[in-house]
Enzyme design. Structure first.
Site, PDB file in Angstrom:
ATOM      1  N   HIS A  82      50.901  37.155  34.694  1.00 20.07           N
ATOM      2  CA  HIS A  82      50.710  36.962  36.133  1.00 20.07           C
ATOM      3  C   HIS A  82      50.232  35.543  36.393  1.00 20.07           C
ATOM      4  CE1 HIS A  82      49.665  37.718  40.308  1.00 20.07           C
ATOM      5  NE2 HIS A  82      48.559  37.030  40.086  1.00 20.07           N
ATOM      6  N   ASP A 161      44.827  47.962  48.112  1.00 18.23           N
ATOM      7  CA  ASP A 161      44.671  46.500  48.022  1.00 18.23           C
ATOM      8  C   ASP A 161      45.411  45.812  49.160  1.00 18.23           C
ATOM      9  OD1 ASP A 161      44.194  43.831  46.757  1.00 18.23           O
ATOM     10  OD2 ASP A 161      46.365  43.924  46.564  1.00 18.23           O
ATOM     11  N   ARG A 168      40.795  41.288  54.807  1.00 20.49           N
ATOM     12  CA  ARG A 168      40.091  40.089  54.322  1.00 20.49           C
ATOM     13  C   ARG A 168      40.675  38.822  54.933  1.00 20.49           C
ATOM     14  NH1 ARG A 168      41.221  40.391  48.360  1.00 20.49           N
ATOM     15  NH2 ARG A 168      40.228  38.346  48.329  1.00 20.49           N
ATOM     16  N   SER A 183      41.672  42.383  43.387  1.00 18.28           N
ATOM     17  CA  SER A 183      42.961  42.460  44.078  1.00 18.28           C
ATOM     18  C   SER A 183      44.101  42.207  43.100  1.00 18.28           C
ATOM     19  CB  SER A 183      42.997  41.440  45.218  1.00 18.28           C
ATOM     20  OG  SER A 183      44.276  41.389  45.810  1.00 18.28           O
ATOM     21  N   LYS A 187      46.804  45.493  40.860  1.00 17.15           N
ATOM     22  CA  LYS A 187      48.276  45.571  40.806  1.00 17.15           C
ATOM     23  C   LYS A 187      48.775  45.452  39.367  1.00 17.15           C
ATOM     24  CE  LYS A 187      48.779  42.310  44.004  1.00 17.15           C
ATOM     25  NZ  LYS A 187      47.485  42.182  44.682  1.00 17.15           N
TER      26      LYS A 187
END
Length: 435
Positions: A82, A161, A168, A183, A187
């Protein structure tokens, strides 16, 4: 449980239990807790912070709020990467085939871009016919057969999320390390990989502007991953200038293919070798970074990774001929060179502005409904530390509209700064967080 009591407990510096956090996320996802109370809770977290235990509990509560992807039908240990995002980030297009060609399953969920360039899926659609709309059975079969598949993110992945992030975003509570880390990791954990390697960008073109903040985020995410039993590593890398030279979808695909042919930018290759090394270590394919790098380099020199990329593109309906002949990729009809404004060393490049130049040309989305022009973008010729004379070509813009080209050129001309004194090339890999 009363939400009022949880808000007060957190506001006063208390630690919420795992049960309290689970119940709060369940009730908020169902719509039983109003936004104004969750906003108050998020603001309390913003100022007071969360403990490691709370952060892990929040991450798992969000991961469990929707679909948890079951990859047990895929043989072997699965690895995922990621990136926190940046300008010119085409890493997955190089790294995935390198790792998959060594027999490590790469089962990846990717998204579309919203901003200066497209996401991984948009870039891959530069191959005529390419599709990420695979059934679960097709996805698993592709990974088992060729060790690599990429599908679009499901809307059912960590829905809590998605709901919390939207809140947010409008309540000035985005910039909190625990909330950012939970967050991202919710995922990644819901996506099912055994090993998670995180590329945490820092600099002008990144969400985390300083190395210090990037290290904090990387450390927090590694703690979360390891706290729930996933092999997790974080690499902090430079984004004070674009990654590689190309910014724009088909242009980035071409640069990725150049890299798989052994002719790519040094920074892109170095990042893929570093991230890939920890994917190999985490899945027990290599015992240390030196062994892993040697194995990964061989996938380039032997063309195994290039051939794996072609196999992957074909398996998902794309025209794999473009992997071997990049002239088949989408091409812009207009080009415009940009020139150095003065003689000297390039001292800085405003990465985020280079990204906005690509967006101006049509290479990104301003809204979810925007249509991307896959052929447009920017290819840099010079980067930080390079010496130039006034009038030297420092970049080429690719466009399909004279009006957009003119606006992009005006914007690009403000992105480079120069110095009379020698400028050192930046250290690209800033930190490796592996424990």
């Amino acid at each position: 449980m009363r939400m009022y009591d949880l808000i007060m407990k957190k506001r006063n510096g208390g630690e919420l239990s795992t049960e309290e956090i689970n119940q709060m996320i369940i009730e908020y996802t169902k719509g039983n807790i109003p936004d104004y109370q969750m906003s108050a809770f998020l603001m309390a977290v913003f100022f007071v912070g969360m403990s490691e235990k709370e952060t892990i509990a929040l991450t798992m509560a969000m991961a469990n709020s929707g679909e948890m992807v079951d990859l047990s039908a895929i043989h072997g240990l699965k690895a995922d990467k990621h990136s926190t995002g940046g300008v010119g980030d085409k890493t997955s297009l190089v790294l995935g085939p390198m790792v998959a060609s060594l027999g490590i399953p790469v089962a990846k969920m990717s998204g579309r871009g919203l901003g200066h360039t497209g996401g991984t899926i948009d870039k891959l659609e530069s191959f005529d016919g390419f599709s990420t709309s695979l059934t679960t059975e097709q996805f698993i079969n592709n990974v088992n057969n060729i060790k690599m598949a990429i599908i679009g993110q499901t809307g059912e992945l960590a829905p809590a999320d998605k709901k919390l992030y939207a809140l947010r975003d409008v309540t000035a509570t985005v910039d909190n390390i625990s909330l950012i880390a939970s967050s991202i990791m919710s995922k990644k954990i819901a996506a099912g990989a055994d090993t998670i390697v995180l590329d945490v960008k820092c600099g002008s073109g990144a969400f985390m502007k300083t190395e210090e903040d990037a290290v904090k985020l990387g450390t927090e995410m590694v703690k979360i991953g390891r706290g729930i039993g996933r092999e997790t590593y974080a690499i902090v890398s430079d984004m004070d200038q674009p990654l590689g030279y190309a910014v724009g979808n088909a242009l980035e695909v071409k640069e990725a293919i150049d890299t798989l042919n052994g002719n790519g930018p040094k920074d892109l290759l170095e990042l893929c070798l570093t991230l890939g090394s920890y994917m190999l270590i985490g899945t027990k394919k290599a015992s240390d970074a030196d062994e892993a790098r040697a194995m990964l380099k061989d996938t380039i020199t032997s063309k195994k990774a290039l051939n794996k990329f072609a196999e992957f593109v074909k398996a998902q309906g794309g025209d794999e001929r473009a992997v071997y002949d990049t002239s088949l990729l989408p091409k812009a009809s207009l080009t415009q060179d940009c020139y150095a404004a003065s003689e000297g060393y390039i001292s800085s490049i405003h990465s985020d502005e280079v990204g906005m130049v690509s967006l101006t040309l049509g290479g990104g989305r301003e809204t979810k409904e925007s249509k991307i022009d896959l052929s447009v973008g920017v290819v840099l010729k010079k980067k930080v530390g390079d010496y130039v004379k006034k009038g030297d070509v420092i970049a080429t813009l690719y466009a399909n509209s004279e009006e957009k080209l003119k606006a992009a050129k005006e914007r690009f001309d403000k992105t480079y700064s120069y110095s009379d004194n020698e400028v050192k090339k930046p250290v690209f890999i800033k930190r490796i967080i592996d424990n």
